[in-house]
Design an enzyme around this catalytic site. Structure first.
Site, PDB file in Angstrom:
ATOM      1  N   SER A  70      33.587  25.949  55.920  1.00  0.00           N
ATOM      2  CA  SER A  70      33.570  25.644  57.445  1.00  0.00           C
ATOM      3  C   SER A  70      32.219  26.100  58.026  1.00  0.00           C
ATOM      4  CB  SER A  70      34.786  26.022  58.193  1.00  0.00           C
ATOM      5  OG  SER A  70      34.847  27.623  58.054  1.00  0.00           O
ATOM      6  N   ASP A  79      37.948  33.825  67.612  1.00  0.00           N
ATOM      7  CA  ASP A  79      37.235  33.249  66.393  1.00  0.00           C
ATOM      8  C   ASP A  79      35.789  34.206  66.381  1.00  0.00           C
ATOM      9  OD1 ASP A  79      35.677  32.125  64.558  1.00  0.00           O
ATOM     10  OD2 ASP A  79      36.234  30.096  64.982  1.00  0.00           O
ATOM     11  N   HIS A 132      33.031  31.558  63.281  1.00  0.00           N
ATOM     12  CA  HIS A 132      32.194  30.411  63.440  1.00  0.00           C
ATOM     13  C   HIS A 132      31.201  30.391  64.516  1.00  0.00           C
ATOM     14  CE1 HIS A 132      36.241  29.198  61.482  1.00  0.00           C
ATOM     15  NE2 HIS A 132      35.242  28.742  60.627  1.00  0.00           N
TER      16      HIS A 132
END
Length: 337
Positions: A75, A316, A319
């Site tokens: 990702s 998060d 990312h």
């Protein structure tokens, strides 16, 4: 190019607006999901000993004319692919561009350049039970450590390949199922050992199949996480949540980047130096504790009242918001091309 500092530059950056990119991911669109401080858009990477060439979308498309650029990995690499699409899509008329539905292989196509920017989901590079682009959160991680063939069939026709792998090796032991075994008892190996086997299988493919005259191959080093604020602010107990500025300590290195893994990757890549260019994003991204989505993204799972009352608990810190850090990784790729 990889040693330098972040300079605040709100005249040249961001290179595009989040809301102007119709291909933006809800996982990375931090402003759309409520982030108010937008300085994370405005940082330019300044190497100590040179200047980076100014980003130019038309020039990049000319480099890609008639070619397939494919990002292969997890990702984080998907984020870099979305960044590249957002950096390039605005100069293509809407009726001359298209995006295939999200799948194992997802393709952005620009007709007038006869070019594609593609993303192929292969988080461990070798065959594994995590190869489904949607349903890959499994209790056991099983790989075929000597098998890149199924994935390579998808990527071997690309002209420019950008590989990454790291994060998925950091989640406990990995079970090995060799190609000549249909099933049976899997031996277990720690993540680093298993990653080394996978990297060796991948490097064998590169060594035998990549002709540098016809194909460019790149490996993007590990993307750092910022899970423990005590590493940059002694005595604090948070993570990347509510961080608004980069770390200024030259050479800062947190626990999110594993040195033994970095050394192993360096060893594997040193044998491929004529065939693979290394884009070393790790140190420059280490400084950017402010660049993660934290709570400002779409979460697909329902958050509990306990989580909502403690934002750091579900932030998060892996990312990267876009526009942001991943755009600079693509600027570095632009330098190489």
């Amino acid at each position: 190019m990889f040693s330098g500092k972040w300079v605040f530059d709100n005249t040249s950056y961001p290179l595009y607006n989040e809301s102007d990119c119709p291909f933006m991911s809800d996982q990375l669109a931090c402003r759309k999901h409520g982030r108010k401080d937008l300085e994370y858009w405005n940082w330019r990477w300044q190497p100590h000993d040179c200047n980076l060439k100014r980003w130019n979308a038309i020039e990049m498309w000319e480099k890609l004319r008639g070619k397939r650029l494919m990002f292969v990995g997890d990702s984080l690499n998907r984020g870099q692919w979305i960044s590249m699409v957002c950096l390039l899509q605005s100069v293509i008329p809407a009726e001359k561009r298209s995006m295939t539905p999200n799948a194992e292989l997802t393709i952005f196509r620009a007709e007038e350049y006869n070019a594609t920017i593609e993303f192929y989901w292969a988080p461990l590079l070798v065959e594994s039970n995590s190869d489904d682009p949607v349903n890959h959160r499994l209790d056991d991680r099983i790989i075929r450590p000597d098998s890149v063939g199924r994935h390579a069939a998808q990527w071997e026709e690309a002209d420019i390949l950008v590989f990454n792998t790291y994060l998925w090796w950091r989640q406990g032991p990995v079970k090995l199922l060799w190609s000549d075994e249909e099933n049976g008892i899997c031996e277990e190996l720690d993540g680093l050992g298993a990653m080394e086997l996978a990297m060796e299988a991948w490097s064998n493919w590169v060594a035998s199949k990549v002709d540098p005259v016809k194909k460019r191959a790149f490996f993007v080093t590990m993307s750092p996480t910022h899970l423990w604020s005590r590493e940059w602010a002694a005595g604090s107990e948070g993570n990347c949540y509510d961080e608004k500025t980069p770390i200024e300590t030259e050479g800062y290195w947190g626990s999110g980047s594993d040195l033994p893994t970095m050394r192993m990757v360096e060893k594997v890549l040193s044998d491929l130096s004529s065939k693979v260019s290394v884009i070393n994003i790790t140190q420059l991204s280490e400084y950017r504790k402010d660049g993660h989505p934290s709570i400002f993204r779409k979460f697909w799972e329902t958050l509990s009242p306990q989580q909502l009352s403690n934002p750091a608990s579900y932030s998060d810190c892996i990312h990267w918001c876009l526009p942001g850090v991943s755009d600079v990784w693509n600027e570095l790729l632009f330098q190489f091309l």
